[in-house]
Scaffold this motif. Structure first.
Motif, mmCIF file in Angstrom:
data_model
loop_
_atom_site.group_PDB
_atom_site.id
_atom_site.type_symbol
_atom_site.label_atom_id
_atom_site.label_comp_id
_atom_site.label_asym_id
_atom_site.label_seq_id
_atom_site.Cartn_x
_atom_site.Cartn_y
_atom_site.Cartn_z
ATOM 1 N N CYS A 138 -6.166 -1.080 -0.416
ATOM 2 C CA CYS A 138 -5.892 -1.300 0.565
ATOM 3 C C CYS A 138 -6.221 -2.086 2.079
ATOM 4 O O CYS A 138 -7.914 -1.150 2.010
ATOM 5 C CB CYS A 138 -5.289 0.027 1.714
ATOM 6 S SG CYS A 138 -3.785 -1.010 2.925
ATOM 7 N N PHE A 161 -7.785 2.499 1.894
ATOM 8 C CA PHE A 161 -7.283 2.950 0.431
ATOM 9 C C PHE A 161 -7.422 3.406 -0.223
ATOM 10 O O PHE A 161 -6.854 1.889 -1.175
ATOM 11 C CB PHE A 161 -5.896 3.821 0.850
ATOM 12 C CG PHE A 161 -4.863 4.714 -0.064
ATOM 13 C CD1 PHE A 161 -5.477 5.625 0.161
ATOM 14 C CD2 PHE A 161 -4.053 4.431 -0.612
ATOM 15 C CE1 PHE A 161 -4.743 7.037 -1.031
ATOM 16 C CE2 PHE A 161 -3.044 4.976 -1.705
ATOM 17 C CZ PHE A 161 -4.082 6.865 -1.692
ATOM 18 N N LYS A 201 -6.052 -2.580 4.688
ATOM 19 C CA LYS A 201 -5.563 -2.447 6.004
ATOM 20 C C LYS A 201 -6.557 -0.877 6.506
ATOM 21 O O LYS A 201 -6.686 -0.960 7.241
ATOM 22 C CB LYS A 201 -3.858 -2.574 5.474
ATOM 23 C CG LYS A 201 -3.169 -1.542 7.108
ATOM 24 C CD LYS A 201 -3.205 -3.285 8.706
ATOM 25 C CE LYS A 201 -2.689 -2.234 9.426
ATOM 26 N NZ LYS A 201 -3.112 -3.033 10.756
ATOM 27 N N CYS A 202 -6.036 0.579 5.664
ATOM 28 C CA CYS A 202 -6.528 1.670 6.009
ATOM 29 C C CYS A 202 -7.588 1.891 4.738
ATOM 30 O O CYS A 202 -7.870 3.352 4.458
ATOM 31 C CB CYS A 202 -5.558 2.612 5.591
ATOM 32 S SG CYS A 202 -4.857 2.132 3.721
ATOM 33 N N ASN A 240 -0.159 3.899 0.691
ATOM 34 C CA ASN A 240 -0.541 5.172 2.137
ATOM 35 C C ASN A 240 0.207 4.422 2.976
ATOM 36 O O ASN A 240 0.588 5.406 4.203
ATOM 37 C CB ASN A 240 -1.911 5.159 1.653
ATOM 38 C CG ASN A 240 -2.691 6.120 2.924
ATOM 39 O OD1 ASN A 240 -1.851 7.526 3.250
ATOM 40 N ND2 ASN A 240 -3.455 5.417 3.546
ATOM 41 N N CYS A 241 0.063 3.360 3.514
ATOM 42 C CA CYS A 241 -0.004 2.317 4.732
ATOM 43 C C CYS A 241 1.321 1.831 4.722
ATOM 44 O O CYS A 241 2.246 1.633 5.789
ATOM 45 C CB CYS A 241 -0.655 1.881 5.744
ATOM 46 S SG CYS A 241 -1.550 0.181 5.029
ATOM 47 N N CYS A 260 0.436 -1.487 0.420
ATOM 48 C CA CYS A 260 -0.359 -0.031 -0.205
ATOM 49 C C CYS A 260 1.038 1.047 0.001
ATOM 50 O O CYS A 260 1.339 1.032 0.621
ATOM 51 C CB CYS A 260 -1.429 -0.153 1.499
ATOM 52 S SG CYS A 260 -2.143 1.714 1.101
HETATM 53 ZN ZN LIG Z 1 -3.235 0.860 3.360
#
Ligand SMILES: [Zn+2]
Length: 109
Positions: free
Chosen positions: A56, A61, A58-59, A40-41, A38
């Motif tokens: 993503c 995104f 996880k976040c 972003n994270c 990702c």
């Molecule tokens: Zn992410």
């Protein structure tokens, strides 16, 4: 005795399209199916939502990218160009095209 059946990304395709195409298909499919990093994270939790759309898990995104990989070389260049930054390679190429004189002339005595 059970017959072993080969399963892989090409199941369903059978013997069609030829081995070269199937090998290429496997390469692309495995690439798009494996988790990606990702932007972003930083977690490797990015999966393809749709063609060119990556998300993503996880976040949450969501971003656009290549059809089979999240980041394409062309996409990186385009993003830099959009930011107003000219990629180094492009600058070099432009400089090369602009200069009519030979760049490296031996001037040893
Ligand atoms: Zn992410």
């Amino acid at each position: 005795m059970p017959k072993t059946k080969k399963v892989g990304p090409t199941r369903g395709l059978g013997v069609r399209y030829g081995s070269t195409v199937r090998k290429r298909y496997i390469k692309v499919i495995t690439e798009l199916r494996k988790p990606h990093k990702c932007p972003n994270c930083g977690f490797v939790r990015v999966h393809r939502e749709s063609v060119g759309v990556w998300k993503c898990h996880k976040c949450n995104f969501t971003f656009t990218g290549g059809a089979y990989t999240p980041a394409t070389k062309l996409g990186i260049v385009a993003r830099r160009a959009a930011k107003g930054l000219v990629p180094e390679e492009v600058t070099k190429e432009a400089a090369k095209a602009a200069s009519v004189e030979p760049a490296s002339e031996e001037e040893t005595e």
